[in-house]
Design an enzyme around this catalytic site. Structure first.
Site, PDB file in Angstrom:
ATOM      1  N   GLY A 139      -9.753   7.552   1.380  1.00 35.38           N
ATOM      2  CA  GLY A 139      -9.368   8.954   1.327  1.00 35.38           C
ATOM      3  C   GLY A 139     -10.487   9.916   1.005  1.00 35.38           C
ATOM      4  O   GLY A 139     -10.500  11.052   1.498  1.00 35.38           O
ATOM      5  N   THR A 166      -5.640   7.448   7.674  1.00 32.88           N
ATOM      6  CA  THR A 166      -5.514   6.271   6.826  1.00 32.88           C
ATOM      7  C   THR A 166      -6.917   5.786   6.488  1.00 32.88           C
ATOM      8  O   THR A 166      -7.867   6.098   7.199  1.00 32.88           O
ATOM      9  CB  THR A 166      -4.696   5.181   7.564  1.00 32.88           C
ATOM     10  OG1 THR A 166      -4.533   4.044   6.717  1.00 32.88           O
ATOM     11  CG2 THR A 166      -5.355   4.732   8.855  1.00 32.88           C
ATOM     12  N   ARG A 180      -6.831   9.046 -10.005  1.00 33.55           N
ATOM     13  CA  ARG A 180      -7.477   9.245  -8.701  1.00 33.55           C
ATOM     14  C   ARG A 180      -6.420   9.606  -7.642  1.00 33.55           C
ATOM     15  O   ARG A 180      -5.354   9.021  -7.578  1.00 33.55           O
ATOM     16  CB  ARG A 180      -8.212   7.974  -8.288  1.00 33.55           C
ATOM     17  CG  ARG A 180      -8.902   8.027  -6.922  1.00 33.55           C
ATOM     18  CD  ARG A 180      -8.049   7.449  -5.824  1.00 33.55           C
ATOM     19  NE  ARG A 180      -8.746   7.422  -4.524  1.00 33.55           N
ATOM     20  CZ  ARG A 180      -8.143   7.157  -3.372  1.00 33.55           C
ATOM     21  NH1 ARG A 180      -6.839   6.931  -3.334  1.00 33.55           N
ATOM     22  NH2 ARG A 180      -8.819   7.149  -2.252  1.00 33.55           N
ATOM     23  N   VAL A 181      -6.739  10.589  -6.825  1.00 32.40           N
ATOM     24  CA  VAL A 181      -5.872  10.971  -5.705  1.00 32.40           C
ATOM     25  C   VAL A 181      -6.702  10.907  -4.434  1.00 32.40           C
ATOM     26  O   VAL A 181      -7.850  11.373  -4.412  1.00 32.40           O
ATOM     27  CB  VAL A 181      -5.317  12.403  -5.905  1.00 32.40           C
ATOM     28  CG1 VAL A 181      -4.593  12.885  -4.660  1.00 32.40           C
ATOM     29  CG2 VAL A 181      -4.366  12.446  -7.100  1.00 32.40           C
ATOM     30  N   GLY A 182      -6.147  10.323  -3.390  1.00 27.30           N
ATOM     31  CA  GLY A 182      -6.849  10.241  -2.114  1.00 27.30           C
ATOM     32  C   GLY A 182      -6.448  11.361  -1.169  1.00 27.30           C
ATOM     33  O   GLY A 182      -5.994  12.427  -1.587  1.00 27.30           O
ATOM     34  N   SER A 185       0.816  -1.226   0.000  1.00 26.31           N
ATOM     35  CA  SER A 185       0.000   0.000   0.000  1.00 26.31           C
ATOM     36  C   SER A 185       0.844   1.267   0.000  1.00 26.31           C
ATOM     37  O   SER A 185       0.304   2.372   0.046  1.00 26.31           O
ATOM     38  CB  SER A 185      -0.914   0.015   1.224  1.00 26.31           C
ATOM     39  OG  SER A 185      -0.152   0.079   2.406  1.00 26.31           O
TER      40      SER A 185
HETATM   41  N1  GLY Z   1      -5.735   6.845   2.388  1.00 27.24           N
HETATM   42  C1  GLY Z   1      -5.181   6.511   1.149  1.00 27.24           C
HETATM   43  C2  GLY Z   1      -6.026   6.793  -0.008  1.00 27.24           C
HETATM   44  O1  GLY Z   1      -7.231   6.883   0.099  1.00 27.24           O
HETATM   45  O2  GLY Z   1      -5.486   6.900  -1.081  1.00 27.24           O
END
Ligand code: GLY
Length: 335
Positions: free
Chosen positions: A250, A247, A224-226, A78
Site C-alpha cells: 500500500g 492491491t 499502520r494503514v495502507g 488478508s
Molecule cells: N494493499 C493493502 C495494504 O497495503 O494494506
C-alpha cells in the site's frame, strides 16, 4: 509557444490512445452490467455482486454485498474475519466504498467488526464525514447495530506465533514463489497469499461504484494503514470516466495516489490496461530496485465496460463477471 510539430505529436498520441481504448473494449466484448475484482477469490465475490447487478440493482449495493463474501471467509487471511494480525496480535481492518456521485466512506484500523465495508458505507451515508478511524469507527459501528466479534482465527493466530519466533518485518507480499509453504511459513509470500479485495462495477443504468477491504499487511506496525481505505489510493470512482482499485504494498500505491491516477489516465484516453501499466511504471521510476521485490497490481474499468489490469510481478489475478462471461484472468506484469 505550442508548436505545430508538438500539436501533431500530441494529436497522434491522443489518437493512438483512443484506438487502444476502442480495441480494448472490442476485445473484451462486454456490456453492462459488469463487475470485476482482484484475485481469484474475487470470483465468489463477483457471483454475490451479480445477484444484485443481474436484477438491475445498483452497483453500490452490488460491490458492498460482493466484498462481504471475502470479509466473512476465514480461509482468506488478508481480508476481514481470519485476517492476519498486526505484530501485536490485533486484527485491524481497513475498508472504503465510493459511489457514482463521488460520495465515499472509509474506516481505518477498525477492530472486532466483521464487515468494515458496511461500516464504511454507513460513514458515507449517515455522517457528514468520509473517514472514521480505530476506536471511533468501532464505536460508530456498535451504535449502528454491529456486533463485536473475535476476528483472530486459530490459523491466523498460529501463523502470527510462528512469525513472532523471528519477528522479521519484511513488507513483501504477493510475489509468486513456488517455494512458499503455507503450513510452515508465517510470512505471506506465495501464490496462495493474496491481499485485499478491490471490486468495481457498472450497473445496468451505467453507474459505477467500488469497494475495497483488507486486513492490511501481515504483522504490520500497530496503527499502520495502507492504501485500501484511502480514497484515491486503493479505490477511485469517477462516473464520467471509470473506476480503479489496487492491491499489493500500500505504501507504494499511496505515494502515487494510484487509483486516482489510473482513472485520470483513462480520462486522458488510455485504455484500462494501459492506464494500469502507466501507474505501475511510475512506481518503478520512483525506486526501480525496490519495485523488483514487491507486488502492486491495479485493476480498472471504464465507462464503455472495457477493463484491464497490470501488476509489477507475475501472479496477480482478477475475476470478471458479465451477463455472458465468468472468469479469472492473469494480469500482465512488468517482471
Ligand atoms: N494493499 C493493502 C495494504 O497495503 O494494506
Amino acid at each position: 509557444m505550442y508548436s505545430r510539430r508538438k500539436f501533431l505529436q500530441t494529436s497522434a498520441l491522443g489518437s493512438a490512445s483512443l484506438l487502444v481504448a476502442c480495441a480494448d473494449s472490442e476485445t473484451n466484448n462486454v456490456n453492462k452490467p459488469i463487475v470485476i475484482s482482484t484475485w481469484d477469490f474475487g470470483r465468489a465475490a463477483n457471483a454475490e455482486a451479480w445477484t444484485i447487478l443481474g436484477k438491475n440493482g445498483r452497483a453500490l449495493d452490488a460491490v458492498e454485498a460482493g466484498v462481504k463474501i471475502a470479509e466473512a471467509d476465514p480461509s482468506n487471511q488478508s481480508v476481514g474475519y481470519g485476517g492476519l494480525p498486526d505484530r501485536d496480535g490485533h486484527v485491524t481492518l481497513d475498508a472504503c466504498i465510493m459511489d457514482e456521485l463521488y460520495n465515499c466512506g472509509s474506516v481505518m484500523g477498525i477492530e472486532n467488526i466483521k464487515h468494515p465495508i458496511a461500516v464504511a458505507r454507513l460513514v458515507m451515508e449517515k455522517t457528514p464525514h468520509v473517514v472514521l478511524i480505530g476506536e471511533g469507527a468501532q464505536q460508530f459501528a456498535l451504535a449502528n447495530g454491529f456486533k463485536k466479534e473475535n476476528l483472530l482465527t486459530p490459523e491466523s493466530e498460529a501463523a502470527w506465533k510462528r512469525w513472532l519466533q523471528k519477528a522479521k518485518y519484511e513488507p513483501v507480499m504477493n510475489i509468486e514463489n513456488k517455494l512458499y509453504n503455507k503450513e510452515t511459513d508465517p510470512m505471506p509470500g506465495g501464490k496462495d497469499n493474496h491481499d485485499t479485495i478491490g471490486m468495481v462495477a457498472m450497473d445496468a443504468a451505467g453507474n459505477l461504484s467500488g469497494a475495497c477491504t483488507t486486513s492490511g499487511m501481515a504483522y504490520k506496525m500497530r496503527g499502520r494503514v495502507g492504501d485500501s481505505p484511502i480514497i484515491g489510493a486503493g479505490l477511485y470512482v469517477d462516473n464520467e470516466v471509470g473506476a480503479a482499485t489496487s492491491t499489493g504494498v500500500g505504501e507504494e500505491v499511496i505515494r502515487i495516489v494510484g487509483s486516482h491516477l489510473v482513472v485520470e489516465l483513462m480520462r486522458q484516453g488510455h485504455a484500462p490496461q494501459a492506464a494500469c501499466k502507466e501507474a505501475v511504471e511510475r512506481i518503478i521510476r520512483r525506486n526501480p530496485e525496490k519495485a523488483k521485490n514487491i507486488q502492486v497490481g491495479f485493476l480498472a474499468l471504464n465507462r464503455s465496460g472495457a477493463y484491464g489490469a497490470y501488476a509489477l510481478q507475475k501472479g496477480f489475478t482478477y475475476a470478471v463477471k458479465t451477463e455472458t462471461e465468468e472468469k479469472v484472468l492473469d494480469s500482465p506484469s512488468i517482471y
